[in-house]
Scaffold this motif. Structure first.
Motif, PDB file in Angstrom:
ATOM      1  N   CYS A   1       0.854  -1.189   0.000  1.00 51.11           N
ATOM      2  CA  CYS A   1       0.000   0.000   0.000  1.00 51.11           C
ATOM      3  C   CYS A   1       0.894   1.244   0.000  1.00 51.11           C
ATOM      4  O   CYS A   1       1.999   1.212   0.547  1.00 51.11           O
ATOM      5  CB  CYS A   1      -0.862  -0.014   1.262  1.00 51.11           C
TER       6      CYS A   1
ATOM      7  N   ASP B   1      -8.877  -4.516   0.253  1.00 54.85           N
ATOM      8  CA  ASP B   1      -8.821  -3.384   1.194  1.00 54.85           C
ATOM      9  C   ASP B   1      -8.862  -2.054   0.439  1.00 54.85           C
ATOM     10  O   ASP B   1      -9.766  -1.251   0.652  1.00 54.85           O
ATOM     11  CB  ASP B   1      -7.592  -3.505   2.111  1.00 54.85           C
TER      12      ASP B   1
ATOM     13  N   HIS C   1      -1.302  -4.577   5.364  1.00 58.14           N
ATOM     14  CA  HIS C   1      -2.724  -4.634   5.712  1.00 58.14           C
ATOM     15  C   HIS C   1      -3.627  -4.925   4.515  1.00 58.14           C
ATOM     16  O   HIS C   1      -4.834  -4.963   4.655  1.00 58.14           O
ATOM     17  CB  HIS C   1      -3.153  -3.328   6.372  1.00 58.14           C
ATOM     18  N   GLU C   2      -3.042  -5.089   3.335  1.00 59.68           N
ATOM     19  CA  GLU C   2      -3.847  -5.445   2.162  1.00 59.68           C
ATOM     20  C   GLU C   2      -3.481  -6.880   1.836  1.00 59.68           C
ATOM     21  O   GLU C   2      -2.436  -7.125   1.235  1.00 59.68           O
ATOM     22  CB  GLU C   2      -3.516  -4.501   0.993  1.00 59.68           C
TER      23      GLU C   2
HETATM   24 ZN   LIG Z   1      -3.764   0.355   2.167  1.00 62.84          ZN
END
Ligand SMILES: [Zn+2]
Ligand SMILES: [Zn+2]
Length: 353
Positions: free
Chosen positions: A41, A159, A66-67
């Motif tokens: 990201c 996400d 987090h993706e």
């Molecule tokens: Zn992200």
């Protein structure tokens, strides 16, 4: 079940280490997932570089990422009662609201009133251990099932896609509306896909170079900001009315200012941009033209919808995933991503390859 796993651990700003860490154990309402794909990201290099001291992360060490997408391998207490099973294929998101504060109860859990409080709030890869690891321990609130035949690399983009969808939904878009997507980075390109899916009329998009070409391939009308006057192009094309919706994802103060020049009376500017400097709001225009100006944080309740949408627009999304690396090769992956080298857009890291 192994007890140790490989992970990228951020020990201090700019000190990212490929190392062995314990496999976490899922707790109440959590599952353990084997991470198949993690997408880099735009926020990750800032977290790694220490651009949000004391905030993301709150302290060191942190496993960022987090993706992601992967497979459920262990069930924590009660996860089965909610229908989760080992072997479920899932996509994950960063945020997890506490679930009990007023905002969470109203479904607005990305603005949880208990944000950042240990034990009751999580933000994976920002303040809670994330997905640059072979396994992630995650709340069942922050995952959703994906179709059996959906590729994990594509699923790792749910996400950001669900963030784009939140921005587009909050713009109040109606069938046939002319739209400007301001910015043609990954979020802009995903916003185009969401606008198409929700029945936009013409979709104008600003940018330059390869990313603008990509936006045109997705069916948007490209405006090269280096060569053209954005407001002029849009006003000409709309008979002086402007566009009903602006999806502002340029990330720049200038981009936000431009939005005010092209928004139609009664329109909505919906943004996810976080420019470094403050941007004055043209309050007279806001009042006299009844402009809605919506800020959007992350992806409350849009993950499941994004998965449906992605499934219907696989061809479009697949074009955005340009690179794949093993996690051991993370330096190369970040180099390609950060430098926008080799026409990269979404760069995938494979923790278990
Ligand atoms: Zn992200
Ligand atoms: Zn809450």
């Amino acid at each position: 079940m192994e007890t140790m796993m490989k992970a990228l651990r951020l020990n201090a700003p700019n000190d990212l280490e490929y190392c062995d860490v314990p496999v976490p154990e899922p707790g109440l309402n959590e599952v353990l997932c084997k991470v198949e794909s993690t997408s880099i990201c735009g926020t990750d290099p800032h977290i790694i570089g220490g651009d949000f001291p004391g905030f993301w992360p709150k302290d060191f060490p942190l496993i960022p990422g987090h993706e992601w997408a992967g497979e459920v391998t262990e069930l924590g207490q009660n996860a089965d009662l909610y229908g989760w099973k080992k072997g479920d294929r899932v996509a994950g998101i960063a945020n997890m609201g506490c679930g009990f504060c007023k905002n969470c109860m109203e479904g607005r859990w990305t603005i949880c009133l208990n944000y950042g409080k240990d034990k009751i709030h999580n933000m994976y890869g920002h303040i809670t251990p994330g997905a640059y690891a072979q396994y992630i321990r995650v709340s069942i609130k922050s995952i959703a099932k994906i179709p059996d035949d959906m590729d994990y690399n594509l699923a790792a983009c749910m996400d950001p896609l669900s963030i784009a969808l939140h921005m587009v939904e909050r713009s109040g878009i109606q069938a046939g509306d002319d739209v400007l997507v301001n910015g043609s980075g990954a979020q802009g390109l995903m916003a185009i896909i969401c606008c198409k899916s929700l029945g936009a009329g013409r979709i104008f998009v600003t940018g330059s170079g390869r990313r603008l070409e990509q936006a045109a391939k997705l069916g948007a009308i490209p405006i090269n900001y280096r060569e053209e006057n954005i407001a002029e192009v849009i006003m000409n094309a709309t008979g002086g009315l402007g566009v009903k919706r602006v999806m502002e994802c340029s990330g720049t103060a200038n981009g936000i200012r431009q939005s005010w020049d092209v928004i139609a009376r009664g329109g909505c500017i919906s943004t996810i941009s976080l420019p470094k400097e403050e941007v004055p709001v043209p309050i007279r225009k806001l009042v006299l033209d009844e402009i809605d100006f919506h800020g959007n944080r992350a992806n409350p309740n849009t993950l499941e919808k994004a998965i449906v949408l992605a499934n219907q627009h696989r061809g479009d999304l697949e074009q955005l995933v340009t690179h794949e690396f093993t996690m051991a090769d993370y330096k190369k992956a970040f180099e390609i991503f950060n430098g926008r080298l080799d026409n990269s857009l979404k760069v995938i890291v494979k923790p278990n390859k």
